[in-house]
Design a protein around this motif. Structure first.
Motif, PDB file in Angstrom:
ATOM      1  N   UNK A  69     -61.352  42.351  81.908  1.00 31.51           N
ATOM      2  CA  UNK A  69     -60.237  43.248  81.553  1.00 31.51           C
ATOM      3  C   UNK A  69     -59.198  42.545  80.682  1.00 31.51           C
ATOM      4  N   UNK A  70     -59.077  41.218  80.837  1.00 34.67           N
ATOM      5  CA  UNK A  70     -58.013  40.487  80.133  1.00 34.67           C
ATOM      6  C   UNK A  70     -58.480  39.853  78.826  1.00 34.67           C
ATOM      7  N   UNK A  71     -59.759  39.439  78.758  1.00 36.08           N
ATOM      8  CA  UNK A  71     -60.244  38.619  77.633  1.00 36.08           C
ATOM      9  C   UNK A  71     -60.954  39.452  76.573  1.00 36.08           C
ATOM     10  N   UNK A  72     -61.209  38.791  75.439  1.00 40.61           N
ATOM     11  CA  UNK A  72     -62.031  39.421  74.410  1.00 40.61           C
ATOM     12  C   UNK A  72     -63.490  39.408  74.838  1.00 40.61           C
ATOM     13  N   UNK A  73     -63.959  38.202  75.231  1.00 41.82           N
ATOM     14  CA  UNK A  73     -65.359  38.031  75.654  1.00 41.82           C
ATOM     15  C   UNK A  73     -65.431  37.062  76.813  1.00 41.82           C
ATOM     16  N   UNK A  74     -66.401  37.287  77.697  1.00 39.45           N
ATOM     17  CA  UNK A  74     -66.612  36.390  78.836  1.00 39.45           C
ATOM     18  C   UNK A  74     -68.083  36.023  78.918  1.00 39.45           C
ATOM     19  N   UNK A  75     -68.360  34.717  79.097  1.00 40.25           N
ATOM     20  CA  UNK A  75     -69.720  34.281  79.438  1.00 40.25           C
ATOM     21  C   UNK A  75     -69.651  33.725  80.847  1.00 40.25           C
ATOM     22  N   UNK A  76     -70.459  34.288  81.754  1.00 39.63           N
ATOM     23  CA  UNK A  76     -70.448  33.860  83.156  1.00 39.63           C
ATOM     24  C   UNK A  76     -71.751  33.141  83.467  1.00 39.63           C
ATOM     25  N   UNK A  95     -68.591  45.752  79.038  1.00 40.55           N
ATOM     26  CA  UNK A  95     -69.544  45.443  77.955  1.00 40.55           C
ATOM     27  C   UNK A  95     -69.219  44.157  77.190  1.00 40.55           C
ATOM     28  N   UNK A  96     -68.167  43.443  77.614  1.00 38.57           N
ATOM     29  CA  UNK A  96     -67.826  42.192  76.910  1.00 38.57           C
ATOM     30  C   UNK A  96     -68.232  40.953  77.726  1.00 38.57           C
ATOM     31  N   UNK A  97     -69.134  41.154  78.698  1.00 35.83           N
ATOM     32  CA  UNK A  97     -69.559  40.033  79.555  1.00 35.83           C
ATOM     33  C   UNK A  97     -71.029  39.707  79.327  1.00 35.83           C
TER      34      UNK A  97
END
Length: 291
Positions: A69-76, A95-97
């Motif tokens: 919710x806070x970032x542009x993109x996340x890689x987990x 959809x940004x994860x």
């Protein structure tokens, strides 16, 4: 973008039961079940839509939802294969994860930053497994990954070690290594009841702001860290004895003593009394003797 649904105990239990998830001791799994702590972490990391965030050990995706919710993109990056179907479920609609099933110590993070963020500095945010905290943090620094900051939940005692200075019982090789690469500060202390299952120890959120240039100049970084390790390997010994007994170093007793005396600290000084700057001077002196 959906609002986060995880972070409270009921929803976490519901997800775990749905998948009959069994906690794995070997992966040091303790999931956060406190929304206030999650908010604090996101705020402390100062995540914006311009950020690419790397999360290590997302678990069931609790903090990942907040990060998305806070970032542009996340890689987990998650090592436990049993958690992948759960993450695909809890992160459906974000959809940004990107979920990566791998051991973080084997991931080429510089390459990931290059592909996902055009090589610009990334932010790391994580609730780290305690048994592997130090190798993860040191790996991020030593591999010179493009980093802006690391905001992580760690064991309280480890957070104290990272930010303490000379003379304290917590001061050691980890303090010096972290403070060479970054400026540390503890954001919050977190009690065991904020996790499921409850850990036996208290935790803390610490933020490490990566320096553009280290605060001290040293001719040979690797040599300095060999000296630092040697001086804390046998804490009760004097610095001279620690350096003499180290299999990583091969200076004579005379060379070691001369270099220590040049610091103006006296021959019987111990490693824990030296600042990062003094370790850099000592390293340069010993490097000079040999060159």
């Amino acid at each position: 973008m959906k609002e986060p649904t995880l972070g409270n105990p009921q929803n976490t239990i519901a997800v775990l039961q749905k998948y009959n998830f069994v906690f794995q001791k070997k992966f040091g799994q303790n999931f956060l079940i406190d929304t206030h702590v999650l908010d604090k972490i996101i705020r402390a990391a100062e995540i914006t839509k311009d950020d690419f965030v790397l999360e290590i050990g997302p678990g069931i995706g609790t903090m990942t939802q907040y990060l998305a919710c806070a970032a542009g993109k996340v890689a987990a990056v998650e090592i436990d294969r049993a958690l992948i179907p759960i993450l695909e479920d809890t992160l459906d609609g974000y959809d940004n994860v990107t979920i990566i099933n791998n051991d973080i110590l084997k991931v080429d993070i510089a390459k990931l930053a290059e592909e996902e963020n055009g090589g610009r500095p990334i932010k790391v945010v994580a609730n780290l497994p305690y048994y592997i905290t130090t190798p993860i943090i040191m790996g991020l620094f030593e591999k010179h990954v493009p980093l802006k900051s690391i905001t992580v939940m760690v064991q309280k005692e480890v957070a104290d070690r990272m930010q303490t200075g000379p003379g304290s019982k917590d001061y050691g090789a980890l303090s010096l290594a972290v403070q060479y690469y970054a400026e540390p500060y503890i954001v919050a202390n977190v009690p065991p009841n904020c996790f499921m299952p409850r850990p036996k120890v208290g935790s803390a959120v610490i933020r490490l702001d990566r320096y553009e240039e280290p605060p001290v100049k040293v001719r040979d970084e690797k040599m300095m860290f060999r000296i630092i390790r040697a001086s804390f390997n046998q804490r009760r010994k004097t610095l001279a004895n620690g350096l003499k007994n180290s299999p990583e170093l091969d200076f004579t007793k005379e060379e070691t003593e001369a270099a220590i005396l040049s610091l103006g600290k006296g021959a019987s000084v111990r490693g824990e009394a030296l600042t990062l700057e003094e370790f850099a001077k000592l390293s340069d002196k010993l490097t000079e003797i040999r060159s």
